[in-house]
Enzyme design. Structure first.
Site: not given
Ligand code: NDP
Length: 450
Positions: A170, A130
């Protein structure tokens, strides 16, 4: 009388905490795995002689570097970036890059550690890694993001390669960032190769990669339901986040006949008791993927929906919860609220979204609880399929990738069933941890003292 299993876990954790002080997220992720695999380790002398657990919890290496870049108005900025290459016993390192101001070494170590088990569960030949930076892409212009990505890749390119380490996206790293990173890698190395996944379709990306994590999370949820003779169809669902994972989890849940009533971002959550339909989802996709707007705009757009600032959606009564935002977004108290309100299934799109005490509450309640390392493995699985397509220089159809994704999620589910039997039926935490552990541990044994 003392419990030898609990003593072994505590002794191990004391050593790990002393070696890695103040890395709380890393401690949490390791503790969850160690609680599951310790009986196996105590049972197999070869694992203990080879110090398998000690070695598995020590990354192969961590690369830390400064990323200097320039804002549009000519100011110099510096961020810190990392690549945690955790374990390559069963394949080249593979795992995403996260750009978020909250990124620390502890967070990337927890994510890299979990990635080792997740990648093993997919059955594809991928090690775990990562990386990321404490850079906040929010509010930055495309040019600023481009300059940051180029500066980051100017160091990172020395450490990655299609047979060495293949990063992906991510939080904060989507199609735009992967494209800039790929462009700079290609310029520096003068090779066109599948060194990153999540690429654009024009330059080696796979159909369905964008959708894979969210779709996979819902497939896993449906696998758990079907194992109990039930289905997600007709269930009320809450989803957190509104990023890549959340949007496509909602899309698949709706397609399978569920009613999704929440979405969130770091500003709060929206509640739509009528349910998010395909038209409303199209609005959110445009809002988030194109305009990079805030989820509060949903409540302004659709009557009947409400916005709840600075709150998470877990007090809304639902049968299914899909946390898809970030780590530790379900506290123990929120887990208990979900249970008290009748939740019967939690499938984690995010990595480690539930605090450890909340995990225990879900497992003890005997609900269907799919931990992230199993439930969100669809993203890395399709990244693995993107690598296969790049190596073979061909592109599979959307249907072909989807079929493979469904097969992989079903086989991960089966692996959890095989290794996770418990008094409640299936303990998916135990099943995913042991199912992921054995292959990596046995490969490490076979490789000798390296
Ligand atoms: P994105 O950046 O596309 O979206 C993240 C979302 O979560 C946004 O809506 C964001 O809101 C919200 N968010 C992030 N940090 C916080 C926080 N501290 N408090 C509240 N809301 C938060 O990321 P992904 O959708 O790619 O990833 C989401 C999760 O999925 C993570 O845990 C990631 O590790 C996991 N994941 C992702 C994969 C992938 O293929 N993308 C694969 C496997 C797991 P805001 O815009 O306001 O920050």
């Amino acid at each position: 009388m003392s419990n030898p299993l609990a003593t072994a876990v505590e002794d191990f954790m004391t050593g790990l905490i002393n070696r890695n002080p103040a890395e709380y997220e890393f401690h949490q992720a390791v503790r969850e795995v160690v609680q599951s695999v310790m009986p196996l380790v105590l049972d197999r002398q070869a694992y203990r002689d080879a110090q398998i657990l000690e070695r598995m919890t020590e990354p192969d290496r961590i690369i830390i570097f400064r990323v200097t870049w320039e804002t549009d108005d000519g100011r110099i900025r510096a961020n810190r970036a990392w690549r945690v290459q955790f374990n390559n016993s069963i394949g080249p390192y593979k795992g995403g890059l996260r750009f978020h101001p909250s990124v620390t070494q502890s967070i990337l170590k927890f994510l890299g550690f979990e990635q080792v088990f997740k990648n093993s569960l997919t059955s594809l030949p991928m090690g775990g890694a990562k990386g990321g930076a404490n850079f906040n892409p929010k509010g930055k212009s495309d040019r600023e993001v481009m300059r940051f990505c180029q500066s980051l890749m100017t160091e990172l390119h020395r450490h990655i390669g299609k047979d060495t380490d293949i990063p992906a996206g991510d939080i904060g790293v989507g199609a735009r960032e992967i494209s800039y990173l790929f462009g700079q890698f290609k310029r520096l190395e003068n090779v066109f190769t599948g060194v990153l996944t999540g690429k654009g379709l024009e330059f080696g990306g796979s159909l369905l990669r964008k959708e894979a994590t969210g779709y996979g999370c819902v497939y896993f949820c449906e696998n758990m339901f079907q194992h109990r003779g039930d289905s997600i169809a007709g269930k009320t669902v809450s989803v957190s986040g509104s990023g890549n994972v959340a949007l496509y989890a909602v899309e698949k849940a709706i397609e399978l006949g569920a009613k999704v009533v929440t979405l969130s971002d770091s500003g709060g959550f929206i509640h739509d008791p009528d349910g998010i339909n395909a038209d409303k989802l199209a609005f959110v996709k445009e809002l988030k993927e194109v305009r990079r707007g805030r989820i509060s705009a949903y409540a302004d757009q659709f009557s009947g929906a409400t916005f709840h600032p600075d709150q998470r959606p877990w007090a809304v009564p639902v049968e299914v919860a899909l946390p898809c935002a970030t780590q530790n977004e379900i506290s123990e108290a929120e887990a208990r609220t979900l249970l008290a309100n009748g939740v019967i299934c939690v499938s984690e799109g995010a990595n480690m979204p539930t605090e450890l005490a909340g995990v225990h509450a879900f497992v003890d309640a005997g609900i269907l609880y799919g931990p992230g390392k199993a439930a969100n493995a669809g993203g890395v699985a399709v990244s693995g399929l993107e690598q296969s397509q790049n190596s073979a220089r061909l592109s599979w159809s959307r249907e072909e990738v989807d079929e493979r994704l469904q097969r992989i999620m079903a086989s991960i589910h089966q692996r959890c069933v095989t290794h996770g039997s418990s008094q409640h039926g299936v303990d998916y935490v135990k099943g995913s941890n042991i199912g992921g552990f054995i292959k990596v541990a046995d490969a490490m044994l076979a490789h000798g003292a390296v």
